[in-house]
Design a protein around this motif. Structure first.
Motif, PDB file in Angstrom:
ATOM      1  N   LEU A  33       0.823  -1.117   0.011  1.00 26.11           N
ATOM      2  CA  LEU A  33      -0.040  -0.016   0.062  1.00 26.11           C
ATOM      3  C   LEU A  33       0.999   1.204  -0.087  1.00 26.11           C
ATOM      4  O   LEU A  33       0.584   1.959  -0.741  1.00 26.11           O
ATOM      5  CB  LEU A  33      -0.928  -0.089   1.170  1.00 26.11           C
ATOM      6  N   PHE A  78       2.649   1.777  -3.231  1.00 25.05           N
ATOM      7  CA  PHE A  78       1.692   2.421  -4.132  1.00 25.05           C
ATOM      8  C   PHE A  78       1.092   3.840  -4.184  1.00 25.05           C
ATOM      9  O   PHE A  78       1.141   4.684  -4.727  1.00 25.05           O
ATOM     10  CB  PHE A  78       0.267   1.687  -4.236  1.00 25.05           C
ATOM     11  N   MET A 118       3.885   6.244  -4.832  1.00 24.31           N
ATOM     12  CA  MET A 118       4.091   6.450  -6.464  1.00 24.31           C
ATOM     13  C   MET A 118       2.871   7.240  -6.703  1.00 24.31           C
ATOM     14  O   MET A 118       3.394   8.309  -7.486  1.00 24.31           O
ATOM     15  CB  MET A 118       3.974   5.021  -7.094  1.00 24.31           C
ATOM     16  N   SER A 176       4.076  11.013  -5.929  1.00 22.41           N
ATOM     17  CA  SER A 176       4.874  11.480  -6.900  1.00 22.41           C
ATOM     18  C   SER A 176       4.545  11.990  -8.059  1.00 22.41           C
ATOM     19  O   SER A 176       4.751  12.991  -8.751  1.00 22.41           O
ATOM     20  CB  SER A 176       6.041  10.343  -7.003  1.00 22.41           C
ATOM     21  N   LEU A 177       3.481  11.088  -8.689  1.00 19.84           N
ATOM     22  CA  LEU A 177       3.001  11.258 -10.153  1.00 19.84           C
ATOM     23  C   LEU A 177       2.365  12.708  -9.746  1.00 19.84           C
ATOM     24  O   LEU A 177       2.386  13.430 -10.743  1.00 19.84           O
ATOM     25  CB  LEU A 177       2.262  10.268 -10.380  1.00 19.84           C
ATOM     26  N   LYS A 208       4.361  15.606  -9.837  1.00 13.74           N
ATOM     27  CA  LYS A 208       4.988  16.036 -11.099  1.00 13.74           C
ATOM     28  C   LYS A 208       3.932  16.317 -12.061  1.00 13.74           C
ATOM     29  O   LYS A 208       4.290  17.654 -12.731  1.00 13.74           O
ATOM     30  CB  LYS A 208       5.448  14.687 -11.596  1.00 13.74           C
ATOM     31  N   TRP A 227      -6.969   3.954   9.778  1.00 10.72           N
ATOM     32  CA  TRP A 227      -7.797   3.762   8.503  1.00 10.72           C
ATOM     33  C   TRP A 227      -9.070   4.400   8.364  1.00 10.72           C
ATOM     34  O   TRP A 227      -9.401   4.914   7.321  1.00 10.72           O
ATOM     35  CB  TRP A 227      -7.400   2.332   7.849  1.00 10.72           C
ATOM     36  N   VAL A 259      -3.031  -4.327  -4.649  1.00 12.23           N
ATOM     37  CA  VAL A 259      -3.133  -3.015  -4.586  1.00 12.23           C
ATOM     38  C   VAL A 259      -3.549  -2.357  -5.903  1.00 12.23           C
ATOM     39  O   VAL A 259      -4.521  -1.522  -6.234  1.00 12.23           O
ATOM     40  CB  VAL A 259      -1.910  -2.188  -3.962  1.00 12.23           C
ATOM     41  N   ALA A 278       5.138   4.250 -15.222  1.00  6.21           N
ATOM     42  CA  ALA A 278       5.132   5.630 -14.452  1.00  6.21           C
ATOM     43  C   ALA A 278       6.292   5.640 -13.698  1.00  6.21           C
ATOM     44  O   ALA A 278       6.977   6.943 -13.524  1.00  6.21           O
ATOM     45  CB  ALA A 278       3.982   5.330 -13.232  1.00  6.21           C
ATOM     46  N   LEU A 279       7.085   4.629 -13.069  1.00  8.30           N
ATOM     47  CA  LEU A 279       8.439   4.945 -12.502  1.00  8.30           C
ATOM     48  C   LEU A 279       9.464   5.621 -13.698  1.00  8.30           C
ATOM     49  O   LEU A 279      10.064   6.292 -13.206  1.00  8.30           O
ATOM     50  CB  LEU A 279       8.937   3.654 -11.949  1.00  8.30           C
ATOM     51  N   TRP A 296       8.586   7.488 -16.020  1.00  8.79           N
ATOM     52  CA  TRP A 296       8.134   8.804 -16.094  1.00  8.79           C
ATOM     53  C   TRP A 296       8.739   9.641 -15.160  1.00  8.79           C
ATOM     54  O   TRP A 296       9.014  10.890 -15.475  1.00  8.79           O
ATOM     55  CB  TRP A 296       6.934   8.820 -16.436  1.00  8.79           C
ATOM     56  N   LEU A 297       8.653   9.091 -13.932  1.00  6.42           N
ATOM     57  CA  LEU A 297       9.058  10.067 -13.036  1.00  6.42           C
ATOM     58  C   LEU A 297      10.368  10.414 -12.860  1.00  6.42           C
ATOM     59  O   LEU A 297      10.795  11.364 -12.438  1.00  6.42           O
ATOM     60  CB  LEU A 297       8.702   9.180 -11.502  1.00  6.42           C
TER      61      LEU A 297
END
Lengths: 180, 180
Positions: free
Chosen positions: A149, A152, A155, A158-159, A162, B26, B101, B175-176, B178-179
């Motif tokens: 989790l 994910f 990530m 970060s996306l 950006k 949570w 996930v 994605a990674l 692209w980052l």
DNA sequence: TTGCACTTTCAGAATGTTCTGAAAACAAAA
DNA sequence: TTTTGTTTTCAGAACATTCTGAAAGTGCAA
């Protein structure tokens, strides 16, 4: 009253009806999200207003109390979705919404990152750190799941960072190209 | 009691404490989103459970009533985030969460698209259609603003559709990359 | 057909959120 | 200083959501 004036009045009424419907529905959509209905309605109202509005204007248009208008206007300003305008010679404060959709998106995304994603990352990091040394099968499974989790969500965070840092003029054409 | 057993018990207790903290937090994060706290807690519980749980297990673990557990389990099943398991020879119904996930993300995204984005598109389309023929300056500005919103939301909707249709094995490495 | 194990429903209680309206605070102008 | 126009605060009211617990429903099996 001339034919022209009559037509204009009819159109004006039609426009008002659609606008009010828009404001009402935006409120409904807002609550489906996690947002206070009145706040969403004020935002809708200011988004389509052609000039800045005062607290009294908002009270009048939405038929709400001063306290309610005041609180939600402050809240919207806190999100950075509206700004207050001081006109010289006028005591009253006016408000106008950011109308650029890309900027609105960036503002909302930044706030949601801060309010919703960051705390989640904190919780998950804590869970992983405090269990990764344990060897019981249950604890191992727990660490694995929370780590997945965490990775994910980090990530995604970060996306979004950006994307939000990019120029609309770069992102939107790129997105459209990617889609086709 | 051997040293080994003592150590195991301590670890077990430590794990439990962290797990309960995870479930509680949570729930808090869930409400910050638009999600019922109990529902988020049940989801958290099932996400880190090593075996399917029954309604009674959930009631016991979270100290909630049968009605509450029942309703929120159904709701989670409605979202597609958990599924029910019928074991042969057992009358009781058990539940387990989707743990992958990426799949969770796709499920949630699809539901939110359906519940939140689609209705917004409907409202905006309606606003544009019903005002684009008007010529009053206010109406023109309104159409312009709602159209800009519509275009943005439609683009976001398409992007999410495309992402959700992709394979994790393609999207995540991409994605990674692209980052960086 | 009766008992049993379980699920489902729902009225009312508990809790949580939002709103009103009036009073207090503030700050510019007289 | 006092008046006046405006913003801010907040207690209590109104409203909305969530939860409990008990009763009713379901269907298997004795």
């Amino acid at each position: 009253m001339s034919a022209k004036t009559t037509e204009t009045n009819r159109d004006q009424a039609a426009y008002r009806a659609v606008r009010d419907e828009f404001i009402a529905q935006w409120g409904v959509l807002g609550s489906a999200w996690g947002i206070n209905r009145t706040m969403a309605q004020i935002h809708a109202l200011l988004m389509v207003a052609t000039a800045p509005l005062s607290t009294d204007d908002v009270m009048e248009e939405l038929q709400i109390s001063r306290g309610n208008a005041h609180t939600n206007l402050r809240e919207l300003a806190g999100w950075g979705l509206i700004r207050s305008i001081i006109r010289k010679g006028e005591r009253k404060e006016f408000f106008e919404a950011e109308k650029d959709v890309w900027k609105m998106f960036c503002t909302i995304t930044r706030e949601r990152k801060r309010r919703e994603i960051r705390p989640a990352i904190g919780v998950l990091k804590d869970c992983v750190e405090r269990t990764e040394m344990l060897r019981e099968p249950e604890a191992v499974a727990f660490t694995k799941q929370t780590r997945a989790l965490l990775e994910f969500v980090e990530m995604a965070d970060s996306l979004l960072s950006k994307i939000v840092r990019s120029e609309q003029s770069k992102m939107v054409p790129w997105a459209l190209k990617w889609l086709s």
